[in-house]
Design an enzyme around this catalytic site. Structure first.
Site, PDB file in Angstrom:
ATOM      1  N   ASP A   1      48.248  59.002  73.444  1.00 17.36           N
ATOM      2  CA  ASP A   1      49.521  58.404  73.044  1.00 17.36           C
ATOM      3  C   ASP A   1      49.867  57.311  74.050  1.00 17.36           C
ATOM      4  O   ASP A   1      50.066  57.592  75.240  1.00 17.36           O
ATOM      5  CB  ASP A   1      50.615  59.477  73.031  1.00 17.36           C
ATOM      6  CG  ASP A   1      51.914  58.989  72.416  1.00 17.36           C
ATOM      7  OD1 ASP A   1      51.924  57.863  71.876  1.00 17.36           O
ATOM      8  OD2 ASP A   1      52.913  59.722  72.486  1.00 17.36           O
TER       9      ASP A   1
ATOM     10  N   GLU B   1      48.830  55.885  68.563  1.00 20.38           N
ATOM     11  CA  GLU B   1      48.519  57.307  68.723  1.00 20.38           C
ATOM     12  C   GLU B   1      47.274  57.662  67.912  1.00 20.38           C
ATOM     13  O   GLU B   1      47.101  57.205  66.786  1.00 20.38           O
ATOM     14  CB  GLU B   1      49.718  58.126  68.241  1.00 20.38           C
ATOM     15  CG  GLU B   1      49.590  59.614  68.355  1.00 20.38           C
ATOM     16  CD  GLU B   1      50.817  60.322  67.800  1.00 20.38           C
ATOM     17  OE1 GLU B   1      50.848  61.562  67.889  1.00 20.38           O
ATOM     18  OE2 GLU B   1      51.724  59.649  67.263  1.00 20.38           O
TER      19      GLU B   1
END
Length: 444
Positions: A11, A107
């Site tokens: 992320d 992500e």
């Protein structure tokens, strides 16, 4: 569930604001807020410097302005710039493993077990993830990522949240419950504010508290699907597979307002932000859609939707916005709107632009039968943070604008903080520019 940690979740940290700080050296180390900059806008991403003041995603921009200290930068999004950086990251992940599931622009999950000769030991996984993060930082001009590795997608995502920003956590097999159970119950997927509120009277504050509830209790509260899912996830039971090419049926974005909104003009401004996000996600995924759906949750919590299908698939945010405007015009919002969402379905990988003029989907809602003669030169709308180029001074970005003036700071990713100059908003030497390339030297 896997017997060794081989699912990685990556992320990118405060992605939008991190790209802005990379490309704008005068903003490094300072609070930066990206999102809707108008009175009814909302925050898309806040830098970690801004988060210290309680500014967070989905907060009304007006509230963020009250919380932020003097000098906080409020910038409109630059999705072309974000997409360029995202592409670099995703390409590196796909070089690392043949099985990557991209979840969003910032992500992704990576199946480490698909790497030839993969060593599943914690030491080897830690070294691999450390090298990968360093490589990404170098190739993206300093962007950081938080990484988690575990025996399932859920544990990998939970692990990536534990040491944000710029952190790495590997959860070995057998350690899942030790890591998971002390965490707040909202740490697991499927537990949002409403679910957490319904669990609170039962004494559920942590994941461990949730795990102590009987399945029958969860089924009575949340039904078969949601109740069973919560029961399994609280016990770290997640057998979902990674999917390299996600067969998304729709792409959407929505916002919940702190106070009910009754002003159609304010809702139109929210549509601008939402459709920009949806368009960016469509383009990032290399897809487009034909069916546009507007979702509204009213003051009494009733939900209504309006949809229309375009003649051609599109990934253009402005085309989506004008379609959503028309759908909004069909709805009476006088009693207030609590939530507004825009979605696109009927996805395909083919986009055909209208090469011969403005498609009817983009016709201005206020268009009249006899349009006035256009001005000789249409005024340029300058957005804070926008990339610009000046005929003699070079590349820079919009510091601010108003009263027929625009102020530009001339700097780039590889320059020192640059000078600030103010121009007439109609200055012919000033024009919108492309995102700067952080890999190349730039004058400023």
């Amino acid at each position: 569930m896997r017997s060794r940690p081989s699912v990685m979740h990556l992320d990118l940290d405060a992605f939008f604001s991190a790209v802005e700080q990379r490309d704008k050296p005068s903003l490094r180390g300072k609070p930066v807020v990206v999102g809707g900059v108008g009175g009814r806008g909302v925050v898309a991403t806040a830098s970690y410097e801004a988060r210290r003041y309680g500014i967070r995603s989905a907060m009304p921009t007006a509230e963020a302005r009250r919380r932020g200290p003097a000098g906080t930068a409020f910038l409109a999004g630059r999705f072309d710039a974000y997409r360029l950086s995202s592409r670099v990251v995703m390409d590196v992940l796909r070089e690392c493993s043949p099985l990557v599931e991209q979840v969003s622009i910032d992500e992704a999950y990576v199946d480490l077990a698909e790497i030839p000769g993969f060593d599943p030991s914690v030491e080897a996984v830690t070294a691999l993830a450390t090298d990968l993060r360093a490589r990404l930082r170098d190739l993206t001009g300093g962007l950081t990522a938080s990484v988690g590795v575990g025996t399932s997608k859920m544990m990998a995502k939970v692990a990536s949240e534990l040491r944000k920003p710029d952190g790495l956590t590997v959860v070995d097999a057998g350690e899942e419950l030790e890591v998971l159970h002390p965490l707040p119950v909202r740490s697991i997927g499927g537990v949002g504010p409403a679910t957490a509120e319904r669990l609170r009277p039962l004494g559920v504050e942590t994941v461990g508290d949730l795990a102590r509830l009987e399945l029958a209790d969860l089924l009575s509260l949340f039904g078969q699907a949601h109740g069973t899912s919560l029961h399994r996830l609280a016990r770290a039971q997640d057998d979902r597979s990674l999917v390299a090419e996600r067969e998304a049926k729709s792409v959407s974005a929505e916002e919940t307002f702190a106070r009910d909104v009754t002003d159609p003009a304010a809702l139109r401004r929210e549509i601008d932000l939402l459709t920009a996000r949806v368009g960016a996600r469509l383009r990032g995924a290399g897809t487009a859609g034909r069916t546009v759906t507007l979702k509204l949750r009213r003051y009494d919590f009733s939900t209504l939707t309006r949809s229309t299908t375009l003649t051609q698939a599109t990934d253009d945010g402005r085309a989506l916005a004008h379609t959503a405007y028309r759908l909004l015009a069909e709805v009476d919002v006088a009693d207030g709107v609590r939530l507004l969402g825009v979605g696109v379905s009927g996805l395909s990988d083919f986009v055909q632009d209208d090469l011969f003029g403005t498609p009817e989907d983009e016709a201005a809602p206020e268009e009249t039968a006899e349009a006035p003669e256009p001005a000789a030169t249409a005024p340029q709308v300058w957005r804070p943070g926008q990339d610009v180029v000046h005929a003699t001074r070079g590349a820079g970005w919009v510091w601010g604008s108003g009263r027929s003036l625009v102020t530009v700071r001339f700097e780039g990713p590889r320059t020192p903080p640059g000078p600030v100059r103010t121009f007439d908003a109609m200055d012919p030497d000033l024009a919108p520019g492309p995102p700067p390339d952080w890999r190349e030297p730039q004058g400023g």
